[in-house]
Design a protein around this motif. Structure first.
Motif, mmCIF file in Angstrom:
data_model
loop_
_atom_site.group_PDB
_atom_site.id
_atom_site.type_symbol
_atom_site.label_atom_id
_atom_site.label_comp_id
_atom_site.label_asym_id
_atom_site.label_seq_id
_atom_site.Cartn_x
_atom_site.Cartn_y
_atom_site.Cartn_z
ATOM 1 N N UNK A 174 0.861 -1.460 -0.158
ATOM 2 C CA UNK A 174 0.209 0.056 -0.466
ATOM 3 C C UNK A 174 0.502 1.062 -0.217
ATOM 4 N N UNK A 175 1.750 1.397 0.489
ATOM 5 C CA UNK A 175 2.810 2.056 0.994
ATOM 6 C C UNK A 175 3.354 2.690 -0.470
ATOM 7 N N UNK A 176 3.788 1.595 -1.149
ATOM 8 C CA UNK A 176 3.955 1.564 -2.741
ATOM 9 C C UNK A 176 3.275 2.573 -3.561
ATOM 10 N N UNK A 177 1.965 1.843 -3.821
ATOM 11 C CA UNK A 177 0.850 2.445 -4.612
ATOM 12 C C UNK A 177 0.709 3.945 -3.706
ATOM 13 N N UNK A 178 0.814 3.878 -2.469
ATOM 14 C CA UNK A 178 0.822 5.770 -2.111
ATOM 15 C C UNK A 178 1.736 6.662 -2.673
ATOM 16 N N UNK A 179 2.652 6.390 -2.624
ATOM 17 C CA UNK A 179 4.227 7.022 -3.058
ATOM 18 C C UNK A 179 4.235 7.067 -4.324
ATOM 19 N N UNK A 180 4.131 6.317 -6.109
ATOM 20 C CA UNK A 180 3.759 6.495 -7.096
ATOM 21 C C UNK A 180 2.803 6.985 -7.323
ATOM 22 N N UNK A 181 1.867 7.213 -6.448
ATOM 23 C CA UNK A 181 0.572 8.261 -6.876
ATOM 24 C C UNK A 181 1.019 9.747 -6.459
ATOM 25 N N UNK A 182 2.116 9.809 -5.480
ATOM 26 C CA UNK A 182 2.424 10.807 -4.666
ATOM 27 C C UNK A 182 2.998 11.594 -6.046
ATOM 28 N N UNK A 183 3.973 10.637 -6.224
ATOM 29 C CA UNK A 183 4.671 11.125 -7.716
ATOM 30 C C UNK A 183 4.583 11.621 -8.821
ATOM 31 N N UNK A 184 3.651 10.907 -8.793
ATOM 32 C CA UNK A 184 2.785 11.401 -10.594
ATOM 33 C C UNK A 184 2.281 12.321 -10.117
ATOM 34 N N UNK A 185 1.207 12.811 -8.930
ATOM 35 C CA UNK A 185 0.942 14.217 -8.661
ATOM 36 C C UNK A 185 1.371 15.301 -8.694
ATOM 37 N N UNK A 186 2.363 14.423 -7.876
ATOM 38 C CA UNK A 186 4.040 16.098 -8.013
ATOM 39 C C UNK A 186 4.139 16.189 -9.766
ATOM 40 N N UNK A 187 5.011 15.429 -10.150
ATOM 41 C CA UNK A 187 5.190 15.202 -11.639
ATOM 42 C C UNK A 187 4.623 16.587 -12.546
ATOM 43 N N UNK A 188 2.847 15.811 -12.256
ATOM 44 C CA UNK A 188 1.841 16.341 -13.105
ATOM 45 C C UNK A 188 1.639 17.727 -12.346
ATOM 46 N N UNK A 189 1.775 18.351 -11.077
ATOM 47 C CA UNK A 189 1.369 19.841 -10.507
ATOM 48 C C UNK A 189 2.758 20.324 -11.265
ATOM 49 N N UNK A 190 4.102 20.057 -11.262
ATOM 50 C CA UNK A 190 5.338 21.101 -11.504
ATOM 51 C C UNK A 190 4.906 21.151 -13.063
ATOM 52 N N UNK A 191 4.228 20.594 -13.992
ATOM 53 C CA UNK A 191 4.646 20.537 -15.306
ATOM 54 C C UNK A 191 3.102 21.595 -15.441
ATOM 55 N N UNK A 192 2.044 21.466 -14.413
ATOM 56 C CA UNK A 192 0.902 22.996 -14.843
ATOM 57 C C UNK A 192 1.405 24.023 -13.704
ATOM 58 N N UNK A 193 2.409 24.325 -13.674
ATOM 59 C CA UNK A 193 2.473 25.204 -12.528
ATOM 60 C C UNK A 193 1.632 25.290 -11.601
ATOM 61 N N UNK A 194 1.916 24.683 -10.424
ATOM 62 C CA UNK A 194 0.794 24.106 -9.084
ATOM 63 C C UNK A 194 1.891 24.119 -8.476
ATOM 64 N N UNK A 195 0.534 23.566 -7.462
ATOM 65 C CA UNK A 195 1.890 23.607 -5.946
ATOM 66 C C UNK A 195 1.470 22.590 -5.019
#
Length: 81
Positions: free
Chosen positions: A29-50
């Motif tokens: 479960x921790x691995x899945x949660x970390x994957x979600x966090x990484x993917x969201x962080x990548x997209x947030x950076x790409x789209x100028x968010x925080x």
């Protein structure tokens, strides 16, 4: 992000995470949660968010405008697919 400007706030959360954790265990479960966090962080950076906050299986984000938030959300969904 400009102070006092309108914001778009987003929440990402994994549906069924508690059940997944009970069935697969904490490490999986921790691995899945970390994957979600990484993917969201990548997209947030790409789209100028925080990223404002991470919590277990979720991530809270903000953007200057709704279009950027929606683009981030769509990009995260594509990445998860």
């Amino acid at each position: 992000m400009a102070s006092g400007a309108p914001l778009a706030v987003g929440f990402s959360d994994l549906r069924g995470f508690s059940t997944y954790t009970a069935q697969r265990g904490d490490e999986a479960a921790l691995e899945v949660a970390r994957t979600l966090q990484r993917l969201v962080e990548e997209q947030v950076a790409r789209h100028g968010g925080r990223v404002l906050k991470t919590y277990g299986d979720g991530v809270m984000t903000c953007f200057d405008d709704a279009a950027s938030a929606m683009d981030c959300s769509a990009g995260t969904q594509d990445a998860l697919s």
